[in-house]
Design an enzyme around this catalytic site. Sequence first.
Site, PDB file in Angstrom:
ATOM      1  N   HIS A  46     -62.621  13.665 -52.038  1.00  0.00           N
ATOM      2  CA  HIS A  46     -63.876  14.330 -51.681  1.00  0.00           C
ATOM      3  C   HIS A  46     -64.902  14.016 -52.766  1.00  0.00           C
ATOM      4  O   HIS A  46     -64.548  13.845 -53.946  1.00  0.00           O
ATOM      5  CB  HIS A  46     -63.684  15.842 -51.604  1.00  0.00           C
ATOM      6  N   GLU A  48     -66.988  15.885 -54.346  1.00  0.00           N
ATOM      7  CA  GLU A  48     -66.975  16.832 -55.466  1.00  0.00           C
ATOM      8  C   GLU A  48     -65.848  16.530 -56.447  1.00  0.00           C
ATOM      9  O   GLU A  48     -66.054  16.544 -57.659  1.00  0.00           O
ATOM     10  CB  GLU A  48     -66.803  18.277 -54.963  1.00  0.00           C
ATOM     11  N   CYS A  76     -65.468  22.772 -49.698  1.00  0.00           N
ATOM     12  CA  CYS A  76     -64.297  23.299 -48.987  1.00  0.00           C
ATOM     13  C   CYS A  76     -63.446  24.101 -49.972  1.00  0.00           C
ATOM     14  O   CYS A  76     -63.716  24.104 -51.175  1.00  0.00           O
ATOM     15  CB  CYS A  76     -63.501  22.139 -48.399  1.00  0.00           C
ATOM     16  N   CYS A  79     -62.165  21.931 -52.967  1.00  0.00           N
ATOM     17  CA  CYS A  79     -63.216  21.588 -53.926  1.00  0.00           C
ATOM     18  C   CYS A  79     -63.708  22.821 -54.676  1.00  0.00           C
ATOM     19  O   CYS A  79     -63.965  22.751 -55.880  1.00  0.00           O
ATOM     20  CB  CYS A  79     -64.359  20.882 -53.217  1.00  0.00           C
TER      21      CYS A  79
END
Length: 145
Positions: A46, A48, A76, A79
Amino acid sequence: MSAAMDMAKKAAKKDEVPVGAVIVRNNKIIAKACNLRETRKNPLAHAELLAISKAAKRLKGWRLLGCTLYVTLEPCPMCAGAIINARVDGVVFGAYDPKGGAMGSLYNLGEGKLNHVPHITGGVMREECAAILTSYFKHKRRKTR
Protein backbone atom coordinates in the site's frame (compact mmCIF):
# COMPACT_ATOMS: atom_id res chain seq x y z
CA MET A 1 -1.74 16.75 -0.95
CA SER A 2 -0.82 17.74 -4.49
CA ALA A 3 2.33 15.63 -4.28
CA ALA A 4 0.26 12.67 -3.06
CA MET A 5 -2.09 13.19 -6.02
CA ASP A 6 0.93 13.06 -8.35
CA MET A 7 1.83 9.70 -6.84
CA ALA A 8 -1.77 8.48 -7.26
CA LYS A 9 -1.60 9.40 -10.96
CA LYS A 10 1.66 7.45 -11.21
CA ALA A 11 -0.11 4.42 -9.72
CA ALA A 12 -2.96 4.71 -12.23
CA LYS A 13 -0.46 4.72 -15.11
CA LYS A 14 0.89 1.43 -13.74
CA ASP A 15 -2.68 0.03 -13.61
CA GLU A 16 -2.60 0.14 -9.82
CA VAL A 17 -5.42 1.47 -7.63
CA PRO A 18 -4.55 5.18 -7.68
CA VAL A 19 -3.53 5.94 -4.12
CA GLY A 20 -0.53 8.12 -3.40
CA ALA A 21 1.20 9.03 -0.16
CA VAL A 22 3.91 11.43 0.92
CA ILE A 23 5.53 12.00 4.29
CA VAL A 24 6.57 15.49 5.28
CA ARG A 25 8.93 16.55 8.05
CA ASN A 26 10.04 20.14 8.65
CA ASN A 27 8.04 21.23 5.58
CA LYS A 28 10.05 18.91 3.30
CA ILE A 29 8.91 15.72 1.59
CA ILE A 30 11.09 12.93 2.94
CA ALA A 31 9.28 9.98 1.33
CA LYS A 32 6.69 9.34 -1.34
CA ALA A 33 5.05 6.23 -2.74
CA CYS A 34 2.10 4.89 -4.63
CA ASN A 35 0.21 1.62 -4.45
CA LEU A 36 2.22 -1.25 -5.94
CA ARG A 37 0.21 -4.31 -4.91
CA GLU A 38 -0.31 -5.56 -8.46
CA THR A 39 3.21 -4.70 -9.62
CA ARG A 40 4.87 -6.40 -6.66
CA LYS A 41 2.21 -9.10 -6.22
CA ASN A 42 2.26 -8.15 -2.56
CA PRO A 43 -0.82 -7.34 -0.44
CA LEU A 44 1.35 -5.17 1.83
CA ALA A 45 2.44 -2.77 -0.94
CA HIS A 46 0.00 0.00 0.00
CA ALA A 47 1.19 3.56 -0.66
CA GLU A 48 1.19 4.41 3.06
CA LEU A 49 3.28 1.39 4.08
CA LEU A 50 5.80 1.99 1.32
CA ALA A 51 6.11 5.67 2.25
CA ILE A 52 6.50 4.81 5.96
CA SER A 53 9.24 2.31 5.11
CA LYS A 54 11.09 4.87 2.97
CA ALA A 55 10.79 7.57 5.64
CA ALA A 56 12.10 5.23 8.36
CA LYS A 57 15.05 4.31 6.18
CA ARG A 58 15.79 7.96 5.45
CA LEU A 59 15.51 8.96 9.13
CA LYS A 60 17.43 5.86 10.24
CA GLY A 61 14.78 4.91 12.75
CA TRP A 62 11.25 3.56 12.96
CA ARG A 63 9.78 6.42 14.99
CA LEU A 64 8.45 9.03 12.59
CA LEU A 65 8.01 11.73 15.19
CA GLY A 66 7.50 15.17 13.69
CA CYS A 67 6.17 13.66 10.47
CA THR A 68 2.85 14.10 8.71
CA LEU A 69 1.51 11.58 6.20
CA TYR A 70 -0.54 12.91 3.30
CA VAL A 71 -2.53 10.25 1.47
CA THR A 72 -5.23 10.46 -1.18
CA LEU A 73 -7.51 7.84 0.40
CA GLU A 74 -8.41 7.25 4.04
CA PRO A 75 -6.05 4.57 5.40
CA CYS A 76 -7.29 1.00 5.81
CA PRO A 77 -6.92 -0.86 9.15
CA MET A 78 -3.50 -2.27 8.19
CA CYS A 79 -2.14 1.14 7.23
CA ALA A 80 -3.74 2.86 10.23
CA GLY A 81 -1.99 0.34 12.47
CA ALA A 82 1.35 1.03 10.81
CA ILE A 83 0.82 4.79 11.14
CA ILE A 84 0.15 4.42 14.85
CA ASN A 85 3.07 2.04 15.39
CA ALA A 86 5.45 4.35 13.49
CA ARG A 87 4.36 7.25 15.75
CA VAL A 88 3.42 9.45 12.78
CA ASP A 89 2.25 12.75 14.31
CA GLY A 90 -0.40 13.61 11.74
CA VAL A 91 -2.43 12.11 8.93
CA VAL A 92 -4.07 14.20 6.24
CA PHE A 93 -6.21 12.27 3.79
CA GLY A 94 -8.34 13.14 0.81
CA ALA A 95 -11.23 10.82 0.01
CA TYR A 96 -13.12 9.03 2.74
CA ASP A 97 -13.43 5.24 2.36
CA PRO A 98 -16.82 4.10 3.71
CA LYS A 99 -16.03 0.45 2.85
CA GLY A 100 -12.61 0.16 4.47
CA GLY A 101 -11.53 3.41 6.08
CA ALA A 102 -10.00 3.07 9.51
CA MET A 103 -9.44 6.71 10.44
CA GLY A 104 -13.00 7.90 10.77
CA SER A 105 -15.31 6.24 8.24
CA LEU A 106 -15.79 2.58 9.08
CA TYR A 107 -13.44 2.46 12.06
CA ASN A 108 -11.32 5.02 13.87
CA LEU A 109 -8.09 3.44 14.99
CA GLY A 110 -6.60 6.90 15.38
CA GLU A 111 -8.43 7.53 18.62
CA GLY A 112 -8.88 5.56 21.77
CA LYS A 113 -6.58 3.66 24.04
CA LEU A 114 -3.74 2.79 21.70
CA ASN A 115 -0.17 3.81 22.55
CA HIS A 116 -0.12 6.69 20.04
CA VAL A 117 -2.82 8.99 18.75
CA PRO A 118 -2.05 10.83 15.49
CA HIS A 119 -3.83 14.05 14.60
CA ILE A 120 -6.22 13.20 11.73
CA THR A 121 -7.61 15.57 9.11
CA GLY A 122 -9.87 14.11 6.44
CA GLY A 123 -11.46 15.48 3.29
CA VAL A 124 -8.53 17.57 2.01
CA MET A 125 -8.89 17.83 -1.78
CA ARG A 126 -11.69 15.30 -1.31
CA GLU A 127 -13.29 15.77 -4.73
CA GLU A 128 -10.03 15.49 -6.66
CA CYS A 129 -8.90 12.44 -4.70
CA ALA A 130 -12.27 10.72 -5.14
CA ALA A 131 -12.41 11.60 -8.84
CA ILE A 132 -9.17 9.80 -9.70
CA LEU A 133 -10.43 6.66 -7.94
CA THR A 134 -13.85 6.84 -9.62
CA SER A 135 -12.29 7.34 -13.04
CA TYR A 136 -9.89 4.44 -12.54
CA PHE A 137 -12.61 1.99 -11.53
CA LYS A 138 -14.96 3.09 -14.34
CA HIS A 139 -12.14 2.44 -16.80
CA LYS A 140 -11.40 -0.97 -15.22
CA ARG A 141 -15.08 -1.99 -15.45
CA ARG A 142 -15.23 -0.99 -19.14
CA LYS A 143 -12.14 -3.11 -19.87
CA THR A 144 -13.69 -6.22 -18.31
CA ARG A 145 -16.93 -6.05 -20.28
